[in-house]
Enzyme design. Sequence first.
Site, PDB file in Angstrom:
ATOM      1  N   MET A   1      -8.066  -5.467  -3.780  1.00  0.00           N
ATOM      2  CA  MET A   1      -8.473  -4.235  -4.465  1.00  0.00           C
ATOM      3  C   MET A   1      -9.109  -4.483  -5.835  1.00  0.00           C
ATOM      4  SD  MET A   1      -7.845  -2.125  -2.132  1.00  0.00           S
ATOM      5  CE  MET A   1      -8.012  -0.524  -2.903  1.00  0.00           C
TER       6      MET A   1
ATOM      7  N   LEU B   1     -12.915  -5.777  -7.792  1.00  0.00           N
ATOM      8  CA  LEU B   1     -14.314  -6.180  -7.686  1.00  0.00           C
ATOM      9  C   LEU B   1     -14.411  -7.598  -8.264  1.00  0.00           C
ATOM     10  CD1 LEU B   1     -17.089  -4.988  -6.891  1.00  0.00           C
ATOM     11  CD2 LEU B   1     -17.370  -4.338  -9.284  1.00  0.00           C
TER      12      LEU B   1
ATOM     13  N   HIS C   1     -14.681  -3.571   5.446  1.00  0.00           N
ATOM     14  CA  HIS C   1     -14.617  -2.246   4.845  1.00  0.00           C
ATOM     15  C   HIS C   1     -14.500  -1.192   5.959  1.00  0.00           C
ATOM     16  CE1 HIS C   1     -15.132   0.713   1.732  1.00  0.00           C
ATOM     17  NE2 HIS C   1     -15.918   1.360   2.569  1.00  0.00           N
TER      18      HIS C   1
END
Length: 189
Positions: A87, A89, A106
Site C-alpha cells: 500500500m 507508492l 490491481h
Amino acid sequence: MAKLAILASGSGSNFEALTVALRGSCHEVCLLLCDRPGAMVLERAARLEVPARLISYKGRPKNEAESELAELLEENGADLIALAGFMRLLGPELVRRFRGRLVNIHPSLLPAWPGTHSIERAFAAGDNELGVTVHLVDEGMDTGPILAQARVPRQGDLAATEAAIHATEHLLYSDVIINLLNNIAEKTC
Ligand code: GRF
C-alpha cells in the site's frame, strides 16, 4: 530457477497464491517484505516457511526505508519483484533501480479505477464488467505498461463480486509471474 520477492502490506491472499503456485514450478519465493507490523501476510509467510522481513517506514525518510528494501532484494538475489497489496507508492529511485522487474496486480480493468477501493467504486458506479490487471510498475499510481487483464462479470452483491475478483487475481497473477520467471530462467518448468 529464478527467484521472486513479494512486497505486501495486508492480508496476503495473493502472496499465498503465488507461493503455492511457485511450489509446483522450479522457481521460488525467496523473500516477503512487509511494511506493516501485525499484517496477516506475516502469519502466512511463517506458516508457508517463506523468509520474511518487516521494513519500518515510521520515523525515518521514505528513501531510507526504500534503500533498506532495495538492499534486501539484492542480497536475496530477487530476479523479479511482485507487489501484492503493497500500500505504498514506490519512489522514483527504487523504480529506476528495478525497472522492468517490478510487477503489480490491481483489482480493476485499468486504466479504469486506479487507486484504492477500486472494486467498491466500480460496483457502486454500476459497472457490469469488472476485472483484474497485472502491469509493470512505473513512477505513477497504477499506470505502468499492462501485461495481462481478465474480465470478471458483476455478481449479485459486492461481497460476491469481490470474491470473484480475488479468485481471478490469484489465477492470473500466478500465471503471469510464472511466465516471467520462465523467461528470466530461460526455461519452462
Ligand atoms: C488485491 O486486491 C490486489 O489487487 C490489490 O490489493 C489487494 C491485496 O489483497 N493491489 P491480498 O492482500 O493479496 O489478499
